[in-house]
Design a protein around this motif. Structure first.
Motif, PDB file in Angstrom:
ATOM      1  N   ARG A  72      53.318 -19.175 -43.489  1.00  0.00           N
ATOM      2  CA  ARG A  72      53.213 -18.471 -44.776  1.00  0.00           C
ATOM      3  C   ARG A  72      52.084 -19.083 -45.584  1.00  0.00           C
ATOM      4  N   THR A  74      49.826 -18.641 -49.204  1.00  0.00           N
ATOM      5  CA  THR A  74      49.609 -18.039 -50.517  1.00  0.00           C
ATOM      6  C   THR A  74      48.262 -18.523 -51.033  1.00  0.00           C
ATOM      7  N   GLN A  83      49.833 -13.078 -50.683  1.00  0.00           N
ATOM      8  CA  GLN A  83      50.930 -13.748 -49.992  1.00  0.00           C
ATOM      9  C   GLN A  83      51.019 -13.183 -48.579  1.00  0.00           C
ATOM     10  N   THR A  85      52.490 -13.455 -44.596  1.00  0.00           N
ATOM     11  CA  THR A  85      53.458 -13.972 -43.635  1.00  0.00           C
ATOM     12  C   THR A  85      52.908 -13.700 -42.244  1.00  0.00           C
ATOM     13  N   CYS A  95      50.279 -10.344 -38.951  1.00  0.00           N
ATOM     14  CA  CYS A  95      50.106 -10.834 -40.322  1.00  0.00           C
ATOM     15  C   CYS A  95      50.385  -9.703 -41.297  1.00  0.00           C
TER      16      CYS A  95
END
Length: 247
Positions: A72, A74, A83, A85, A95
């Motif tokens: 993860r 940010t 953001q 993941t 992604c």
């Protein structure tokens, strides 16, 4: 002979609702009975055909549902927080990035001012791992540089003074945090890191034990340090327990 393409094998931008619909459809076996606007959006994006999620996207959504490793990230830049993941299973990587706008209040606090209704989904592989990651980072060479560009781990063996550290935290051009969890038997393996770009220099923000307490230390590092540390963490997560984010 030209260089091999480093672009994602697939890249789409769709509404959050449509992505959630695709996720739910795969949980239900890949079929969906609705012909509403969300499904039409998935069909237009090539994620669905008729009433079924296509095979490549069923495989991608299976990675999202049951990843071996999750990274993860940010990143903030120019009033936008991205953001991401990043789900990894075998050689497959998916992604999913969501973006929000933020601003500062009169007393200096940060608040979210808006959320982008779309998500960006990219599919790539471990062979092009950093190329896939760098494209979701802010467009700054200090952050996007490859690991090979960092010829040394640190530019200094100690952190900057407190006044400089406060100035970096308050006025940095961009800040990036990363956290990796490796799923499997037992407790997930966790690694984390944080970086900031200030006046065209990259800094690693780490923690150290000082008098029995965790203290933040801001250390200047070379461009490519972000790629280097994430790469080491990923290799470590595949091999076994990882310790990171503290010294």
């Amino acid at each position: 002979m030209g260089k091999p393409s480093t672009a994602p094998s697939r890249l789409v931008r769709i509404s959050s609702g449509a992505w959630d619909m695709a996720t739910a459809a795969v949980r239900d076996g890949g079929h969906h009975q609705s012909d509403g606007p969300g499904w039409a959006e998935l069909t237009q994006a090539g994620i669905a055909l008729d009433n079924r999620v296509t095979a490549p996207w069923r495989e991608a959504l299976a990675v999202v549902a049951d990843p071996e490793i999750v990274l993860r990230i940010t990143a903030t830049y120019n009033g936008i927080s991205g953001q991401s993941t990043i789900s990894i299973a075998g050689a497959r990587i998916v992604c999913v990035q969501r973006r929000r706008a933020f601003g500062s209040t009169a007393d200096g606090a940060v608040r979210i001012t808006g959320t982008e209704p779309a998500v960006e989904v990219s599919l790539f592989s471990t062979d092009t791992f950093w190329d896939g990651v760098r494209r979701i980072l802010p467009p700054l060479p200090q952050l996007r540089a490859g690991a090979a560009e960092a010829t040394a781990v640190l530019e200094a063996d100690h952190g900057v003074d407190d006044a400089t550290a406060l100035g970096i935290a308050a006025n940095c051009t961009s800040q990036v945090t990363a956290e990796l969890a490796a799923h499997g038997s037992g407790t997930p393996t966790i690694w984390g890191g944080m970086w900031a770009v200030h006046e065209e220099r990259l800094y690693s923000i780490r923690t150290r034990r000082v008098d029995g307490r965790a203290a933040a230390v801001v250390v200047p590092v070379q461009a490519g340090h972000l790629a280097r540390e994430i790469g080491f963490a990923l290799v470590g997560a595949l091999a076994g327990p990882v310790q990171g984010g503290a010294e």
